[in-house]
Motif scaffolding. Structure first.
Motif, PDB file in Angstrom:
ATOM      1  N   LYS A  21       2.726  17.355  -1.746  1.00 18.78           N
ATOM      2  CA  LYS A  21       2.562  16.118  -0.978  1.00 18.78           C
ATOM      3  C   LYS A  21       3.869  15.379  -0.763  1.00 18.78           C
ATOM      4  O   LYS A  21       3.924  14.446   0.034  1.00 18.78           O
ATOM      5  CB  LYS A  21       1.572  15.190  -1.703  1.00 18.78           C
ATOM      6  CG  LYS A  21       0.139  15.646  -1.654  1.00 18.78           C
ATOM      7  CD  LYS A  21      -0.471  15.474  -0.281  1.00 18.78           C
ATOM      8  CE  LYS A  21      -0.694  14.003   0.032  1.00 18.78           C
ATOM      9  NZ  LYS A  21      -1.388  13.811   1.329  1.00 18.78           N
ATOM     10  N   ALA A  71      -5.316  -0.684  -2.435  1.00 17.26           N
ATOM     11  CA  ALA A  71      -4.150   0.183  -2.557  1.00 17.26           C
ATOM     12  C   ALA A  71      -4.023   0.861  -3.914  1.00 17.26           C
ATOM     13  O   ALA A  71      -3.617   2.028  -3.995  1.00 17.26           O
ATOM     14  CB  ALA A  71      -2.886  -0.633  -2.257  1.00 17.26           C
ATOM     15  N   ARG A 118       1.568   4.234  -2.623  1.00 25.29           N
ATOM     16  CA  ARG A 118       1.303   5.609  -2.195  1.00 25.29           C
ATOM     17  C   ARG A 118       2.477   6.538  -2.508  1.00 25.29           C
ATOM     18  O   ARG A 118       2.291   7.727  -2.763  1.00 25.29           O
ATOM     19  CB  ARG A 118       1.012   5.633  -0.691  1.00 25.29           C
ATOM     20  CG  ARG A 118       0.728   7.037  -0.164  1.00 25.29           C
ATOM     21  CD  ARG A 118       0.712   7.123   1.341  1.00 25.29           C
ATOM     22  NE  ARG A 118       1.120   8.460   1.759  1.00 25.29           N
ATOM     23  CZ  ARG A 118       1.374   8.790   3.008  1.00 25.29           C
ATOM     24  NH1 ARG A 118       1.277   7.888   3.976  1.00 25.29           N
ATOM     25  NH2 ARG A 118       1.742  10.025   3.315  1.00 25.29           N
ATOM     26  N   GLN A 128      -5.193   4.449  -5.060  1.00 23.40           N
ATOM     27  CA  GLN A 128      -4.415   5.660  -4.809  1.00 23.40           C
ATOM     28  C   GLN A 128      -3.851   6.231  -6.110  1.00 23.40           C
ATOM     29  O   GLN A 128      -3.588   7.439  -6.205  1.00 23.40           O
ATOM     30  CB  GLN A 128      -3.260   5.358  -3.856  1.00 23.40           C
ATOM     31  CG  GLN A 128      -3.703   4.886  -2.482  1.00 23.40           C
ATOM     32  CD  GLN A 128      -2.511   4.449  -1.635  1.00 23.40           C
ATOM     33  OE1 GLN A 128      -2.082   5.151  -0.730  1.00 23.40           O
ATOM     34  NE2 GLN A 128      -1.962   3.290  -1.958  1.00 23.40           N
ATOM     35  N   ALA A 147       1.894   8.203  -5.664  1.00 24.45           N
ATOM     36  CA  ALA A 147       0.738   9.096  -5.555  1.00 24.45           C
ATOM     37  C   ALA A 147       1.129  10.418  -4.922  1.00 24.45           C
ATOM     38  O   ALA A 147       0.652  11.494  -5.334  1.00 24.45           O
ATOM     39  CB  ALA A 147      -0.365   8.415  -4.739  1.00 24.45           C
ATOM     40  N   ASP A 148       2.001  10.382  -3.916  1.00 22.50           N
ATOM     41  CA  ASP A 148       2.485  11.611  -3.288  1.00 22.50           C
ATOM     42  C   ASP A 148       3.516  12.310  -4.163  1.00 22.50           C
ATOM     43  O   ASP A 148       3.546  13.542  -4.244  1.00 22.50           O
ATOM     44  CB  ASP A 148       3.108  11.291  -1.922  1.00 22.50           C
ATOM     45  CG  ASP A 148       2.081  10.882  -0.881  1.00 22.50           C
ATOM     46  OD1 ASP A 148       0.867  11.047  -1.136  1.00 22.50           O
ATOM     47  OD2 ASP A 148       2.488  10.396   0.187  1.00 22.50           O
ATOM     48  N   HIS A 187      -6.371   8.867  -8.783  1.00 21.74           N
ATOM     49  CA  HIS A 187      -5.598  10.086  -8.525  1.00 21.74           C
ATOM     50  C   HIS A 187      -6.027  11.188  -9.494  1.00 21.74           C
ATOM     51  O   HIS A 187      -6.197  10.937 -10.699  1.00 21.74           O
ATOM     52  CB  HIS A 187      -4.111   9.776  -8.706  1.00 21.74           C
ATOM     53  CG  HIS A 187      -3.191  10.779  -8.114  1.00 21.74           C
ATOM     54  ND1 HIS A 187      -3.016  12.041  -8.640  1.00 21.74           N
ATOM     55  CD2 HIS A 187      -2.357  10.719  -7.033  1.00 21.74           C
ATOM     56  CE1 HIS A 187      -2.124  12.701  -7.929  1.00 21.74           C
ATOM     57  NE2 HIS A 187      -1.715  11.922  -6.943  1.00 21.74           N
ATOM     58  N   HIS A 199       0.828  -1.210   0.000  1.00 19.44           N
ATOM     59  CA  HIS A 199       0.000   0.000   0.000  1.00 19.44           C
ATOM     60  C   HIS A 199       0.858   1.254   0.000  1.00 19.44           C
ATOM     61  O   HIS A 199       0.637   2.188  -0.786  1.00 19.44           O
ATOM     62  CB  HIS A 199      -0.916  -0.019   1.230  1.00 19.44           C
ATOM     63  CG  HIS A 199      -1.751   1.214   1.396  1.00 19.44           C
ATOM     64  ND1 HIS A 199      -1.256   2.385   1.954  1.00 19.44           N
ATOM     65  CD2 HIS A 199      -3.051   1.458   1.085  1.00 19.44           C
ATOM     66  CE1 HIS A 199      -2.208   3.294   1.978  1.00 19.44           C
ATOM     67  NE2 HIS A 199      -3.301   2.768   1.453  1.00 19.44           N
ATOM     68  N   ASP A 200       1.875   1.283   0.841  1.00 17.67           N
ATOM     69  CA  ASP A 200       2.682   2.494   0.963  1.00 17.67           C
ATOM     70  C   ASP A 200       3.684   2.632  -0.178  1.00 17.67           C
ATOM     71  O   ASP A 200       4.062   3.755  -0.542  1.00 17.67           O
ATOM     72  CB  ASP A 200       3.388   2.515   2.317  1.00 17.67           C
ATOM     73  CG  ASP A 200       2.421   2.816   3.460  1.00 17.67           C
ATOM     74  OD1 ASP A 200       1.237   3.082   3.177  1.00 17.67           O
ATOM     75  OD2 ASP A 200       2.849   2.776   4.634  1.00 17.67           O
TER      76      ASP A 200
END
Length: 413
Positions: A261, A300, A251, A303, A254-255, A307, A247-248
């Protein structure tokens, strides 16, 4: 860090290839074919991949697989392609390009990639910690427990690595890698802190392989090819450490692409931040996450597919994926997602076939056409994907891979 510098230096030399090298397939049309392919070209021991690729004329299951995956790439003829599950070895990356991709396989058009990028992977790098909590810190490369205790699962350093091949120049000086970024440094991360000790939390790296920002120069334009291969959200316990890490890892991009972000992000050279507003990008890789089915943590992949800066309105599809879901049945019968979009042929007991591989451009880039290389059984090219066969068990049970090549033709903004 020494190996990273060597790889980047190697990429810089490749980036300086002659200007009259083989032109890109889509040159002059302002369309570029981006692709991602988890081709399962990893090998069980370090150095074996180089040995296989250096001797292409040997007829064994390993070379046949290498010839088959090369033919898949030739049939799809991408201009820029991310390769997942290719053991880290700059020389092996060169050998695959020259001995397999640049040599016609079964009459398919040879593909020449004068530019490539390769860098180290976290897979198989010993962490020095008992990351699977079995009471032992395993320091012996080559076994399962060693892989579990490494920064990313691998039986030796670099197993399951990555390579980027391109017909367009790579801006090697501007490449950024994020192999060493710590998971704890992502604000609001989902790390299971009740599973990992304080010392482990301080040392854990976010990326199970690496995250790379590889700028591709297309005429006067620059496209940031953002590539990675998050860990599968399985092979763990109720703490769901792999699902949370997956998931991270997703992410992170995505950031990275959203202004404001990514102030927490730092690369392997210490430079901070993500993309600048307006910079163009394509996110690609085996994300190991399906938007509807499978075991991903908190859906996940949404994300990225949800987006505001990602163009995910068109999903690559294939008739072969839909046919396989129907014929194989099992877990596939209970899936809620449209099987046309599947990109991986997994166990029919669980989780079934899934959409795991993605090519996601920035909004503003028009997706002219896209697809998944998954022929139906009546197609002569079905021999390149096939079905699971124990005769191929020395590799992975398939004539190529359990994943399919995914591509998209983009008219760049």
């Amino acid at each position: 860090m020494r190996f990273l510098l060597i790889a980047v230096a190697c990429a810089a030399l490749i980036g300086a290839s002659p200007a009259n090298a083989a032109p890109a397939q889509s040159a002059g049309t302002n369309e570029v074919r981006f692709a991602t392919y988890n081709l399962s070209l990893n090998r069980p021991t370090q150095g074996l991949l180089r040995e296989h690729l250096a001797n292409p004329d040997v007829d064994d299951v390993y070379r046949r697989q290498a010839r088959n995956v090369a033919e898949v790439i030739q049939r799809a003829h991408p201009d820029v392609v991310l390769i997942n599950e290719f053991d880290y070895d700059p020389e092996a990356a060169r050998l695959f390009a020259e001995n397999f991709l640049a040599v016609s396989q079964n009459g398919a058009p040879a593909q020449r990639y004068p530019y490539r990028f390769v860098a180290p992977s976290n897979t198989g790098i010993a962490s020095g910690f008992d990351l699977n909590n079995n009471g032992v810190v395993d320091t012996t490369p080559g076994d399962q427990a060693y892989g579990d205790d490494s920064f990313g699962f691998g039986l030796f350093p670099g197993q399951y690595g990555m390579v980027v091949y391109s017909k367009y120049p790579i801006d090697a000086r501007a490449v950024r890698t994020f192999q060493l970024f710590k998971w704890k440094d992502m604000p609001g991360n989902t790390m299971p802190t009740d599973f990992y000790s304080a010392e482990e939390q301080a040392a854990l790296r976010l990326s199970s392989k690496s995250h790379w920002d590889v700028p591709i120069r297309v005429g006067r334009k620059s496209v940031h090819f953002l590539v990675s291969h998050p860990t599968p959200p399985t092979f763990d316990g109720p703490e769901d450490r792999n699902g949370r890490r997956n998931h991270d890892e997703i992410r992170f991009w995505a950031d990275y692409v959203k202004p404001g972000k990514a102030s927490y992000v730092y690369d392997d050279k210490g430079k901070k931040g993500g993309l600048k507003p307006g910079q163009n990008f394509v996110i690609a890789g085996d994300q190991n996450a399906d938007p509807n089915d499978g075991d991903s943590f908190q859906k996940a992949i949404l994300q990225l597919t949800g987006h505001p800066l990602v163009n995910a309105r068109t999903a690559p599809a294939s008739p072969g994926a839909a046919e396989a879901s129907t014929l194989q049945g099992g877990a596939n019968a209970n899936h809620t997602g449209d099987p046309r979009y599947d990109t991986a042929d997994f166990s029919d007991t669980a989780p079934g076939n899934l959409r795991a591989d993605y090519v996601l451009p920035r909004v503003g880039n028009r997706i002219v056409r896209s697809g998944v290389f998954w022929p139906v059984r009546s197609d002569p090219l079905f021999r390149l994907t096939g079905v699971f066969d124990p005769a191929w068990s020395a590799v992975n049970g398939f004539p190529t891979s359990d994943h399919r090549l995914v591509w998209a033709d983009l008219r760049l903004a």
